[in-house]
Motif scaffolding. Structure first.
Motif, PDB file in Angstrom:
ATOM      1  N   SER A  20       0.837  -1.195   0.000  1.00 28.34           N
ATOM      2  CA  SER A  20       0.000   0.000   0.000  1.00 28.34           C
ATOM      3  C   SER A  20       0.872   1.244   0.000  1.00 28.34           C
ATOM      4  O   SER A  20       1.826   1.341   0.779  1.00 28.34           O
ATOM      5  CB  SER A  20      -0.907   0.016   1.234  1.00 28.34           C
ATOM      6  OG  SER A  20      -1.488   1.286   1.421  1.00 28.34           O
ATOM      7  N   VAL A  22      -0.123   4.080   1.060  1.00 32.81           N
ATOM      8  CA  VAL A  22      -0.550   4.955   2.162  1.00 32.81           C
ATOM      9  C   VAL A  22      -0.339   4.324   3.539  1.00 32.81           C
ATOM     10  O   VAL A  22      -0.250   5.018   4.545  1.00 32.81           O
ATOM     11  CB  VAL A  22      -2.031   5.368   1.995  1.00 32.81           C
ATOM     12  CG1 VAL A  22      -2.195   6.296   0.804  1.00 32.81           C
ATOM     13  CG2 VAL A  22      -2.942   4.146   1.862  1.00 32.81           C
ATOM     14  N   VAL A  23      -0.280   2.987   3.606  1.00 33.72           N
ATOM     15  CA  VAL A  23       0.028   2.273   4.845  1.00 33.72           C
ATOM     16  C   VAL A  23       1.125   1.273   4.494  1.00 33.72           C
ATOM     17  O   VAL A  23       0.852   0.188   3.988  1.00 33.72           O
ATOM     18  CB  VAL A  23      -1.211   1.543   5.420  1.00 33.72           C
ATOM     19  CG1 VAL A  23      -0.849   0.818   6.719  1.00 33.72           C
ATOM     20  CG2 VAL A  23      -2.351   2.523   5.671  1.00 33.72           C
ATOM     21  N   GLU A  87      -6.987   8.842  -3.441  1.00 34.06           N
ATOM     22  CA  GLU A  87      -7.169   8.447  -2.043  1.00 34.06           C
ATOM     23  C   GLU A  87      -8.644   8.314  -1.665  1.00 34.06           C
ATOM     24  O   GLU A  87      -9.029   7.450  -0.884  1.00 34.06           O
ATOM     25  CB  GLU A  87      -6.493   9.494  -1.146  1.00 34.06           C
ATOM     26  CG  GLU A  87      -6.924   9.500   0.317  1.00 34.06           C
ATOM     27  CD  GLU A  87      -6.268   8.434   1.162  1.00 34.06           C
ATOM     28  OE1 GLU A  87      -6.816   8.082   2.218  1.00 34.06           O
ATOM     29  OE2 GLU A  87      -5.192   7.959   0.760  1.00 34.06           O
ATOM     30  N   THR A 164      -6.470   5.192   2.928  1.00 38.17           N
ATOM     31  CA  THR A 164      -5.859   4.965   4.244  1.00 38.17           C
ATOM     32  C   THR A 164      -6.796   4.254   5.208  1.00 38.17           C
ATOM     33  O   THR A 164      -6.419   3.272   5.859  1.00 38.17           O
ATOM     34  CB  THR A 164      -5.400   6.303   4.862  1.00 38.17           C
ATOM     35  OG1 THR A 164      -4.478   6.934   3.967  1.00 38.17           O
ATOM     36  CG2 THR A 164      -4.722   6.082   6.200  1.00 38.17           C
ATOM     37  N   THR A 167      -7.397   0.610   4.239  1.00 37.49           N
ATOM     38  CA  THR A 167      -6.186  -0.196   4.392  1.00 37.49           C
ATOM     39  C   THR A 167      -5.911  -0.498   5.860  1.00 37.49           C
ATOM     40  O   THR A 167      -5.534  -1.626   6.209  1.00 37.49           O
ATOM     41  CB  THR A 167      -4.975   0.530   3.766  1.00 37.49           C
ATOM     42  OG1 THR A 167      -5.304   0.925   2.438  1.00 37.49           O
ATOM     43  CG2 THR A 167      -3.765  -0.369   3.728  1.00 37.49           C
ATOM     44  N   LYS A 168      -6.097   0.493   6.708  1.00 39.61           N
ATOM     45  CA  LYS A 168      -5.910   0.247   8.146  1.00 39.61           C
ATOM     46  C   LYS A 168      -6.923  -0.772   8.651  1.00 39.61           C
ATOM     47  O   LYS A 168      -6.598  -1.627   9.491  1.00 39.61           O
ATOM     48  CB  LYS A 168      -6.032   1.560   8.923  1.00 39.61           C
ATOM     49  CG  LYS A 168      -4.843   2.489   8.741  1.00 39.61           C
ATOM     50  CD  LYS A 168      -4.996   3.752   9.575  1.00 39.61           C
ATOM     51  CE  LYS A 168      -3.756   4.631   9.459  1.00 39.61           C
ATOM     52  NZ  LYS A 168      -3.892   5.885  10.261  1.00 39.61           N
TER      53      LYS A 168
END
Length: 433
Positions: A20, A22-23, A87, A164, A167-168
């Motif tokens: 990822s 972003v993560v 995003e 984000t 993904t988290k």
């Protein structure tokens, strides 16, 4: 249908594919590998026959071949997370047969919407189709599944790992458990299988029983536990503390210890001096004492908690590993207490082998622990300021004097109730009256 076969495919090879942006700790290949194993267990618990396209995360099998591996199956599912350059894009999408073969869109849309609800995505889940230049399926896995005649085939994108928040969410093991349960339930309902499983007892989580309940229940069964370096109450506290450190229910581990040691009577392979409360390393046929030994009670408890975490979760340990058999466990194969016996586990693995009823016995003990009543501390008597034993008639007369303003410092006089009174004090009170 009396028997339904499902083929699960973890999209992509290896544990570090599709990172990822972003993560940075998230890799699509690692997530879907964990998810497909969890989904397999949930489907098997509902009566499905399940196979996977690969037995190892590093097996490099072509996408078309992974699709053809579903030959003879009723369903093919390829699990993924999506990516794009924006995003804000956040929705699950299920790609299904371009011609809606067998009305697969009905099933695909249910899955997509449910995934969106669970993840709380910004946009609702949806279905989609995609063709190649020759008019066939664009995705190789779907093209392969269609080629071998698999009736229902889908590719599930669990939102976007370029978002984000999504993904988290996908990075949390507990959330993958939720996805596996939800997707298995939808498939079970669609195919007329058991739509929900009997309530099971999770190993991971916060203890529901107190250390006091644990110790009291054990003493009710064995008033003289064979513990060499601590009291029963101290040991119970250690189970709670060590469990909280690793996210494992300490009360579950304590109940397991009661089952393994006979309420700390021991008498089997493990000796009390070994501080081994769960028979770690005590294999069938071993001689007395031929099992893991630990230097103190806390280390023994910690090893048991870590061994339970190995079975129940794929998350890393918090404390340094003291469990000598941790690396021998297939991680995450038994998230429930009821699955700790290999005979009761859909994957045929477990703490106890064959172990039929092993988990159920622990659950029974856990229920008895939680039902244990603890003595309540006696209520403190209400302190009205009078010396103990002051008659009520004296209190009533004194309160009347206070109410009429004759006594204007009641706390001072209450403190003197059991002391001699001077003539001058009596005359002064009479004078005010």
């Amino acid at each position: 249908m009396s028997s339904v076969r499902i083929c699960l495919d973890a999209g992509h090879v290896g544990s570090r594919y599709n990172q990822s942006p972003v993560v940075k700790t998230y890799y699509e290949s690692a997530m879907v590998w964990k998810l497909h194993l969890k989904l397999k267990a949930q489907l098997e618990a509902r009566g499905f026959e399940v196979m996977t396209t690969r037995v190892n995360i590093d097996t490099n099998l072509g996408v078309y071949e992974r699709g053809t591996a579903s030959k003879g199956c009723d369903v093919f599912l390829s699990l993924h997370s999506n990516a794009c350059g924006t995003e804000s894009v956040d929705y699950p999408v299920v790609y299904r047969a371009y011609d809606n073969k067998n009305n697969v869109d009905t099933l695909a849309l249910k899955i997509a919407k449910k995934v969106g609800e669970l993840m709380g995505t910004a946009q609702a889940g949806r279905t989609a189709t995609r063709k190649n230049s020759s008019g066939g399926e664009y995705y190789g896995v779907l093209r392969g599944a269609r080629a071998v005649g698999t009736p229902y085939y889908m590719l599930i994108e669990h939102s976007f790992h370029t978002n984000t928040k999504a993904t988290k969410w996908l990075s949390e093991d507990a959330n993958l458990d939720k996805l596996a349960v939800a997707e298995a339930d939808i498939l079970a309902e669609f195919f007329g299988m058991e739509s929900s499983t009997t309530e099971k007892t999770a190993i991971m989580g916060k203890a529901q029983a107190t250390a006091q309940q644990m110790a009291l229940f054990c003493r009710s069964k064995n008033s003289t536990p064979q513990l060499t370096s601590c009291s029963l109450e101290q040991l119970a506290e250690m189970f709670i503390e060590e469990g909280e450190a690793e996210g494992v229910r300490g009360d579950v581990a304590f109940a397991q210890s009661l089952h393994e040691t006979g309420y700390f009577k021991f008498g089997g392979i493990v000796l009390p001096s070994q501080d081994n409360y769960a028979g770690i390393g005590a294999l069938n046929g071993n001689a007395t004492g031929q099992a893991a030994s630990f230097p103190d009670p806390r280390t023994g408890v910690r090893a048991q908690i870590q061994h339970l975490k190995a079975y129940a979760s794929t998350e890393a340990l918090v404390n340094a590993c003291v469990d000598p058999r941790f690396s021998l466990v297939a991680r995450g194969v038994a998230p429930y207490v009821e699955w700790l016996g290999a005979a009761d586990n859909p994957q045929g693995r477990g703490w106890a082998v064959p172990g039929a009823g092993y988990g159920a016995n622990i659950v029974k003990l856990l229920g008895q622990i939680m039902a244990q009543e603890t003595p309540q501390a006696p209520a403190e008597p209400e302190n009205d300021g009078y010396p103990e034993g002051t008659p009520d008639w004296q209190k009533a007369g004194f309160e009347a004097l206070v109410e009429r303003g004759i006594i204007n410092s009641p706390d001072v006089w209450k403190a003197k109730f059991d002391q001699p009174i001077k003539v001058g004090e009596i005359l002064a009170i009479i004078g005010r009256m």
